[in-house]
Design a protein around this motif. Structure first.
Motif, PDB file in Angstrom:
ATOM      1  N   GLU A   1       0.844  -1.199   0.000  1.00  0.00           N
ATOM      2  CA  GLU A   1       0.000   0.000   0.000  1.00  0.00           C
ATOM      3  C   GLU A   1       0.875   1.242   0.000  1.00  0.00           C
ATOM      4  OE1 GLU A   1      -3.563   0.269   2.380  1.00  0.00           O
ATOM      5  OE2 GLU A   1      -3.373  -1.872   2.901  1.00  0.00           O
ATOM      6  N   SER A   2       0.380   2.306  -0.649  1.00  0.00           N
ATOM      7  CA  SER A   2       1.181   3.504  -0.829  1.00  0.00           C
ATOM      8  C   SER A   2       0.265   4.721  -0.866  1.00  0.00           C
ATOM      9  CB  SER A   2       1.990   3.405  -2.135  1.00  0.00           C
ATOM     10  OG  SER A   2       2.697   4.585  -2.406  1.00  0.00           O
ATOM     11  N   SER A   3       0.843   5.890  -0.634  1.00  0.00           N
ATOM     12  CA  SER A   3       0.050   7.122  -0.700  1.00  0.00           C
ATOM     13  C   SER A   3      -0.312   7.475  -2.143  1.00  0.00           C
ATOM     14  CB  SER A   3       0.810   8.287  -0.063  1.00  0.00           C
ATOM     15  OG  SER A   3       2.048   8.487  -0.726  1.00  0.00           O
ATOM     16  N   GLU A   4       0.523   7.020  -3.096  1.00  0.00           N
ATOM     17  CA  GLU A   4       0.275   7.280  -4.511  1.00  0.00           C
ATOM     18  C   GLU A   4       0.448   5.986  -5.306  1.00  0.00           C
ATOM     19  OE1 GLU A   4       2.897  10.330  -5.813  1.00  0.00           O
ATOM     20  OE2 GLU A   4       1.969  11.900  -4.593  1.00  0.00           O
ATOM     21  N   MET A   5      -0.220   5.906  -6.434  1.00  0.00           N
ATOM     22  CA  MET A   5      -0.026   4.765  -7.330  1.00  0.00           C
ATOM     23  C   MET A   5       1.357   4.847  -7.961  1.00  0.00           C
ATOM     24  SD  MET A   5      -2.461   2.525  -7.471  1.00  0.00           S
ATOM     25  CE  MET A   5      -1.887   1.682  -8.959  1.00  0.00           C
ATOM     26  N   ASP A   6       2.053   3.725  -7.969  1.00  0.00           N
ATOM     27  CA  ASP A   6       3.390   3.704  -8.552  1.00  0.00           C
ATOM     28  C   ASP A   6       3.646   2.328  -9.126  1.00  0.00           C
ATOM     29  OD1 ASP A   6       5.857   4.701  -9.278  1.00  0.00           O
ATOM     30  OD2 ASP A   6       6.814   4.111  -7.398  1.00  0.00           O
ATOM     31  N   PHE A   7       4.283   2.300 -10.279  1.00  0.00           N
ATOM     32  CA  PHE A   7       4.610   1.032 -10.943  1.00  0.00           C
ATOM     33  C   PHE A   7       6.081   1.061 -11.328  1.00  0.00           C
ATOM     34  CE2 PHE A   7       4.951  -1.480 -14.937  1.00  0.00           C
ATOM     35  CZ  PHE A   7       4.613  -2.723 -14.415  1.00  0.00           C
ATOM     36  N   GLU A   8       6.840   0.104 -10.804  1.00  0.00           N
ATOM     37  CA  GLU A   8       8.275   0.032 -11.062  1.00  0.00           C
ATOM     38  C   GLU A   8       8.614  -1.340 -11.633  1.00  0.00           C
ATOM     39  OE1 GLU A   8       9.776   0.493  -7.146  1.00  0.00           O
ATOM     40  OE2 GLU A   8       9.599   2.679  -7.126  1.00  0.00           O
ATOM     41  N   THR A   9       9.675  -1.367 -12.449  1.00  0.00           N
ATOM     42  CA  THR A   9      10.126  -2.642 -12.991  1.00  0.00           C
ATOM     43  C   THR A   9      11.636  -2.765 -12.840  1.00  0.00           C
ATOM     44  OG1 THR A   9      10.471  -1.793 -15.248  1.00  0.00           O
ATOM     45  CG2 THR A   9       8.268  -2.638 -14.702  1.00  0.00           C
ATOM     46  N   SER A  10      12.103  -3.990 -12.863  1.00  0.00           N
ATOM     47  CA  SER A  10      13.532  -4.291 -12.886  1.00  0.00           C
ATOM     48  C   SER A  10      13.712  -5.568 -13.682  1.00  0.00           C
ATOM     49  CB  SER A  10      14.084  -4.434 -11.457  1.00  0.00           C
ATOM     50  OG  SER A  10      13.372  -5.432 -10.742  1.00  0.00           O
ATOM     51  N   GLY A  11      14.954  -5.985 -13.850  1.00  0.00           N
ATOM     52  CA  GLY A  11      15.215  -7.179 -14.651  1.00  0.00           C
ATOM     53  C   GLY A  11      15.153  -6.875 -16.132  1.00  0.00           C
ATOM     54  N   ILE A  12      14.603  -7.781 -16.902  1.00  0.00           N
ATOM     55  CA  ILE A  12      14.487  -7.601 -18.349  1.00  0.00           C
ATOM     56  C   ILE A  12      13.661  -6.348 -18.647  1.00  0.00           C
ATOM     57  CG2 ILE A  12      13.597  -8.606 -20.499  1.00  0.00           C
ATOM     58  CD1 ILE A  12      14.041 -11.363 -19.244  1.00  0.00           C
ATOM     59  N   GLU A  13      14.148  -5.530 -19.551  1.00  0.00           N
ATOM     60  CA  GLU A  13      13.418  -4.311 -19.922  1.00  0.00           C
ATOM     61  C   GLU A  13      12.121  -4.660 -20.632  1.00  0.00           C
ATOM     62  OE1 GLU A  13      14.048  -0.167 -22.485  1.00  0.00           O
ATOM     63  OE2 GLU A  13      15.721  -1.564 -22.192  1.00  0.00           O
ATOM     64  N   ILE A  14      11.037  -4.016 -20.204  1.00  0.00           N
ATOM     65  CA  ILE A  14       9.722  -4.255 -20.782  1.00  0.00           C
ATOM     66  C   ILE A  14       9.423  -3.154 -21.786  1.00  0.00           C
ATOM     67  CG2 ILE A  14       7.260  -4.545 -20.319  1.00  0.00           C
ATOM     68  CD1 ILE A  14       8.028  -5.323 -17.446  1.00  0.00           C
TER      69      ILE A  14
ATOM     70  N   HIS B   1       9.619  -7.570 -11.141  1.00  0.00           N
ATOM     71  CA  HIS B   1      10.959  -7.973 -11.589  1.00  0.00           C
ATOM     72  C   HIS B   1      10.786  -9.003 -12.694  1.00  0.00           C
ATOM     73  CE1 HIS B   1      15.277  -8.643 -11.457  1.00  0.00           C
ATOM     74  NE2 HIS B   1      15.002  -9.927 -11.588  1.00  0.00           N
ATOM     75  N   LYS B   2      11.250  -8.635 -13.894  1.00  0.00           N
ATOM     76  CA  LYS B   2      10.992  -9.440 -15.086  1.00  0.00           C
ATOM     77  C   LYS B   2      12.153 -10.400 -15.349  1.00  0.00           C
ATOM     78  CE  LYS B   2       8.007 -10.264 -18.271  1.00  0.00           C
ATOM     79  NZ  LYS B   2       6.786 -10.944 -17.830  1.00  0.00           N
ATOM     80  N   ASN B   3      11.843 -11.677 -15.354  1.00  0.00           N
ATOM     81  CA  ASN B   3      12.814 -12.723 -15.654  1.00  0.00           C
ATOM     82  C   ASN B   3      12.362 -13.601 -16.809  1.00  0.00           C
ATOM     83  OD1 ASN B   3      15.218 -14.392 -14.992  1.00  0.00           O
ATOM     84  ND2 ASN B   3      13.679 -15.921 -14.424  1.00  0.00           N
ATOM     85  N   ILE B   4      11.036 -13.736 -16.989  1.00  0.00           N
ATOM     86  CA  ILE B   4      10.496 -14.508 -18.110  1.00  0.00           C
ATOM     87  C   ILE B   4      10.769 -13.732 -19.398  1.00  0.00           C
ATOM     88  CG2 ILE B   4       8.422 -15.495 -19.161  1.00  0.00           C
ATOM     89  CD1 ILE B   4       7.192 -15.590 -16.345  1.00  0.00           C
ATOM     90  N   PRO B   5      11.438 -14.344 -20.372  1.00  0.00           N
ATOM     91  CA  PRO B   5      11.731 -13.629 -21.623  1.00  0.00           C
ATOM     92  C   PRO B   5      10.458 -13.085 -22.276  1.00  0.00           C
ATOM     93  CG  PRO B   5      12.953 -15.680 -21.539  1.00  0.00           C
ATOM     94  CD  PRO B   5      12.006 -15.707 -20.377  1.00  0.00           C
ATOM     95  N   ILE B   6      10.587 -11.914 -22.874  1.00  0.00           N
ATOM     96  CA  ILE B   6       9.465 -11.244 -23.542  1.00  0.00           C
ATOM     97  C   ILE B   6       9.457 -11.621 -25.015  1.00  0.00           C
ATOM     98  CG2 ILE B   6       8.543  -8.971 -24.194  1.00  0.00           C
ATOM     99  CD1 ILE B   6       9.831  -7.946 -21.559  1.00  0.00           C
ATOM    100  N   GLY B   7       8.269 -11.816 -25.584  1.00  0.00           N
ATOM    101  CA  GLY B   7       8.165 -12.217 -26.982  1.00  0.00           C
ATOM    102  C   GLY B   7       8.682 -13.609 -27.213  1.00  0.00           C
TER     103      GLY B   7
END
Length: 267
Positions: free
Chosen positions: A43-56, A86-92
């Protein structure tokens, strides 16, 4: 709260019909594998979406997790949250990684905020996000048909084998995949072929995307040959590609493929 969305492979894929709505009917077997992303929600005061790992690629605001949350917020009084993927599954890769993230996100939100959603209702949300998304709610082997969102339980267990997946540095767009395929009724339903001994799959079970994609992308075709030469009992491209998996009786050294590809062993 953390969840670990896993990938899937397609054991066979037949394109059976071109629909009036622009989609295709198909039949396939979805089988969950152990390649995983990591998804955290607080839970957070504002909506936020972060990623790491493989670039999406693409606009982060269009990520399926955010789409799922906005959909749930229309029906439930939910607070702002911070999402870290955190992205580890290959994209495409034909592994359903984005769909898995969305489905596991819905399960996570249901659990965190005690929404008391049934599997059926969570699957209904998922069907609005992607054809294979609903599979990851129950996350067990199924025979899938329709757009890939209608399921029948099947008895299949590959735990006695060694599954390996290789992702080449190749991009296959969905448009390219469907451009070269012709819808047709298969001579034998995959629902019956999957019951054959695994040693018979190589000559019976196909992926309708393979012929033209392997022709257009020799690197993918070469990977299939490499896996067969290494002793795979069965090898196939997953979904619309570009990943290729092999099923082996014993553990095999595929380190020679790691120079130009992502190699996942014991999936």
């Amino acid at each position: 709260m953390i969840a670990f969305p896993n990938a899937k492979i397609n054991i066979g894929l037949n394109i059976t019909n071109k629909r009036n709505d622009g989609f295709h009917d198909l039949e396939t077997v979805f089988y969950p594998v152990k390649i995983k992303d990591a998804l955290e929600v607080v839970e957070s005061s504002e909506m936020d979406f972060e990623t790491s790992g493989i670039e999406i690629p693409g606009n982060p605001d269009q990520n399926l997790c955010l789409q799922a949350y906005n959909m749930l917020r229309k029906d439930f009084d939910l607070p702002n949250i911070n999402i870290h993927l955190h992205k580890n599954i290959p994209i495409g890769a034909g592994l359903g990684g984005g769909s898995a993230d969305a489905a596991f996100f819905i399960k996570l939100i249901d659990n965190k905020f005690d929404l008391k959603l049934t599997n059926e209702r969570m699957e209904a949300y998922c069907r609005k996000l992607g054809a294979d998304c609903a599979f990851f709610i129950q996350n067990k082997p199924v025979f899938a048909n329709g757009k890939g969102d209608e399921f029948e339980d099947i008895e299949i267990d590959l735990s006695a084998y060694h599954l390996v997946l290789v992702m080449p540095q190749v991009h296959v767009s969905t448009a390219e995949a469907y451009l070269g395929v012709k819808a047709q009724t298969p001579k034998h339903s995959l629902k019956e072929l999957i019951k054959l001994p695994l040693t018979a799959w190589e000559s019976k079970i196909v992926n309708d995307f393979e012929p033209h994609i392997l022709k257009n992308h020799p690197k993918i075709a070469a990977l299939k040959k490499e896996l067969k030469s290494a002793g795979a009992l069965f090898s196939l491209m997953s979904g619309s590609g570009a990943s290729v998996y092999g099923i082996f009786e014993e553990e095999v050294d595929l380190s020679f493929l790691e120079k130009d590809n992502l190699v996942f062993t014991d999936i």
